[in-house]
Motif scaffolding. Structure first.
Motif, short mmCIF file in Angstrom:
data_model
loop_
_atom_site.label_atom_id
_atom_site.label_comp_id
_atom_site.label_asym_id
_atom_site.label_seq_id
_atom_site.Cartn_x
_atom_site.Cartn_y
_atom_site.Cartn_z
N SER A 16 -37.00 51.85 7.42
CA SER A 16 -37.69 51.58 6.16
C SER A 16 -39.17 51.88 6.28
CB SER A 16 -37.46 50.12 5.77
OG SER A 16 -36.08 49.86 5.59
N ARG A 17 -39.75 51.53 7.43
CA ARG A 17 -41.17 51.85 7.62
C ARG A 17 -41.40 53.35 7.64
NH1 ARG A 17 -42.65 47.58 12.49
NH2 ARG A 17 -42.26 45.65 11.28
N THR A 18 -40.50 54.06 8.35
CA THR A 18 -40.64 55.51 8.41
C THR A 18 -40.48 56.12 7.02
OG1 THR A 18 -39.71 55.47 10.64
CG2 THR A 18 -39.77 57.60 9.50
N ALA A 19 -39.49 55.59 6.27
CA ALA A 19 -39.28 56.12 4.92
C ALA A 19 -40.49 55.84 4.04
CB ALA A 19 -38.03 55.49 4.31
N THR A 20 -41.12 54.67 4.22
CA THR A 20 -42.31 54.34 3.42
C THR A 20 -43.45 55.30 3.74
OG1 THR A 20 -41.64 52.03 3.42
CG2 THR A 20 -43.92 52.52 2.83
N ILE A 21 -43.61 55.56 5.06
CA ILE A 21 -44.69 56.48 5.45
C ILE A 21 -44.42 57.87 4.89
CG2 ILE A 21 -45.80 57.58 7.42
CD1 ILE A 21 -45.28 55.00 8.98
N LEU A 22 -43.15 58.31 5.02
CA LEU A 22 -42.82 59.64 4.51
C LEU A 22 -42.97 59.71 2.99
CD1 LEU A 22 -39.67 60.51 6.66
CD2 LEU A 22 -41.97 61.46 6.87
N SER A 23 -42.59 58.61 2.31
CA SER A 23 -42.70 58.62 0.86
C SER A 23 -44.16 58.68 0.41
CB SER A 23 -42.03 57.38 0.28
OG SER A 23 -42.69 56.20 0.73
N VAL A 24 -45.07 58.25 1.28
CA VAL A 24 -46.50 58.33 0.93
C VAL A 24 -47.08 59.69 1.32
CG1 VAL A 24 -48.77 57.34 1.41
CG2 VAL A 24 -46.81 55.83 1.07
N LEU A 25 -46.73 60.15 2.55
CA LEU A 25 -47.33 61.40 3.03
C LEU A 25 -46.72 62.62 2.37
CD1 LEU A 25 -47.59 60.63 6.86
CD2 LEU A 25 -49.37 60.47 5.12
N LEU A 26 -45.40 62.58 2.12
CA LEU A 26 -44.74 63.75 1.57
C LEU A 26 -45.27 64.12 0.18
CD1 LEU A 26 -42.58 65.87 2.14
CD2 LEU A 26 -40.89 64.34 1.13
N PRO A 27 -45.43 63.17 -0.75
CA PRO A 27 -46.01 63.55 -2.04
C PRO A 27 -47.43 64.09 -1.92
CG PRO A 27 -44.88 61.45 -2.21
CD PRO A 27 -44.92 61.78 -0.78
N MET A 28 -48.20 63.52 -0.97
CA MET A 28 -49.57 64.01 -0.79
C MET A 28 -49.57 65.45 -0.30
SD MET A 28 -51.28 60.60 0.93
CE MET A 28 -52.85 61.45 1.13
N ALA A 29 -48.66 65.74 0.66
CA ALA A 29 -48.60 67.10 1.17
C ALA A 29 -48.14 68.08 0.09
CB ALA A 29 -47.65 67.16 2.37
N ILE A 30 -47.12 67.68 -0.68
CA ILE A 30 -46.64 68.56 -1.75
C ILE A 30 -47.72 68.74 -2.81
CG2 ILE A 30 -44.95 68.75 -3.59
CD1 ILE A 30 -42.95 67.36 -1.79
N LEU A 63 -50.22 71.22 -1.52
CA LEU A 63 -49.71 72.58 -1.60
C LEU A 63 -49.74 73.10 -3.03
CD1 LEU A 63 -46.65 72.33 0.84
CD2 LEU A 63 -48.86 73.46 1.25
N VAL A 64 -49.40 72.24 -3.98
CA VAL A 64 -49.43 72.66 -5.39
C VAL A 64 -50.84 73.00 -5.82
CG1 VAL A 64 -49.05 71.86 -7.74
CG2 VAL A 64 -47.34 71.38 -5.99
N VAL A 65 -51.80 72.17 -5.42
CA VAL A 65 -53.21 72.44 -5.79
C VAL A 65 -53.68 73.74 -5.18
CG1 VAL A 65 -55.56 71.61 -5.57
CG2 VAL A 65 -53.73 70.02 -6.19
N ILE A 66 -53.37 73.95 -3.88
CA ILE A 66 -53.80 75.19 -3.22
C ILE A 66 -53.15 76.40 -3.88
CG2 ILE A 66 -53.68 76.47 -1.06
CD1 ILE A 66 -53.87 73.77 0.40
N GLY A 67 -51.85 76.29 -4.17
CA GLY A 67 -51.19 77.42 -4.84
C GLY A 67 -51.77 77.70 -6.22
N TYR A 68 -52.08 76.64 -6.94
CA TYR A 68 -52.68 76.84 -8.27
C TYR A 68 -54.05 77.49 -8.17
CZ TYR A 68 -54.52 75.74 -12.89
OH TYR A 68 -55.08 75.82 -14.13
#
Length: 227
Positions: free
Chosen positions: A170-184, A187-192
């Motif tokens: 659950s901790r790992t999932a929480t960290i991923l749920s926070v970091l993954l949207p930030m990374a995506i 990437l969206v901002v850079i692509g734009y």
């Protein structure tokens, strides 16, 4: 008056001396009999001064009686110069006329009843878990595309791991749920930004080509035709 003959007196003294000589050391003691030995299932014998050939009777403990064919009577005897109590054949048994307590009072609940209680407790736990899942499912949540993979991973981990591992997942999932949207999002901002830069560059090139074409075409006065 005739004087008493000394012979009878001398005879009495001789008899007393012979009796004293014949007595053993144990017989000369004031309490020659030893302490009465304890016997299984009986009360403790009282301490008292007893003489040779005296008797004693054991008493069974409460709730026990003397077994038929056995004797509770013992005698203090002198055997080969030793004073001792003759062994008893007494056996104390449970009183058959006394009501017996119920056997195995600790396990009065049948096995089937205990199993049914355990099964009921297990079913109750399942019902609580089901209600909790239904409540969580009824709560409206916004599912984001990048959270689908994380949620799937969390469900698989919660089914195969222990509570401690589930907590870590659950901790790992929480960290991923926070970091993954930030990374995506990054990437969206850079692509734009790259897209805007490329679009701006293409627009500038098109404007420059149009200006060059306009400069290459000669100006024709009104009313005249180009050659």
């Amino acid at each position: 008056m005739t004087a008493a003959s000394p012979l009878p007196s001398a005879g009495v003294m001789m008899v007393c001396l012979l009796g004293a000589v014949r007595l053993s050391p144990a017989e000369r003691r004031p309490c020659p009999c030893p302490v009465i030995p304890a016997w299984p299932g009986t009360r403790t014998p009282p301490e008292a001064c007893r003489q040779i050939n005296s008797t004693f009777r054991y008493s069974c403990l409460d709730g026990r009686v003397r077994k038929a064919g056995t004797s509770n009577r013992i005698r203090c005897e002198l055997q080969k110069g030793n004073v001792q109590w003759k062994l008893s054949s007494l056996q104390c048994i449970d009183d058959p006329s006394r009501p017996k307590p119920p056997a195995t009072t600790k396990s009065t609940i049948p096995t089937s009843s205990r199993m049914s209680r355990s099964s009921a407790a297990h079913d109750g736990e399942k019902i609580v878990n089901t209600d909790r899942k239904l409540h969580d499912a009824a709560t409206p949540t916004t599912v984001k595309p990048w959270e689908v993979e994380t949620s799937t991973f969390s469900l698989v981990a919660s089914g195969n791991q222990t509570r401690e591992a589930h907590s870590g997942g659950s901790r790992t999932a929480t960290i991923l749920s926070v970091l993954l949207p930030m990374a995506i999002g990054a990437l969206v901002v850079i692509g734009y930004m790259l897209y805007r830069r490329r679009s701006r560059k293409n627009t500038e090139e098109e404007e420059e080509e149009e200006e060059e074409q306009e400069e290459a075409v000669p100006m024709v006065p009104q009313g005249e035709l180009p050659p």
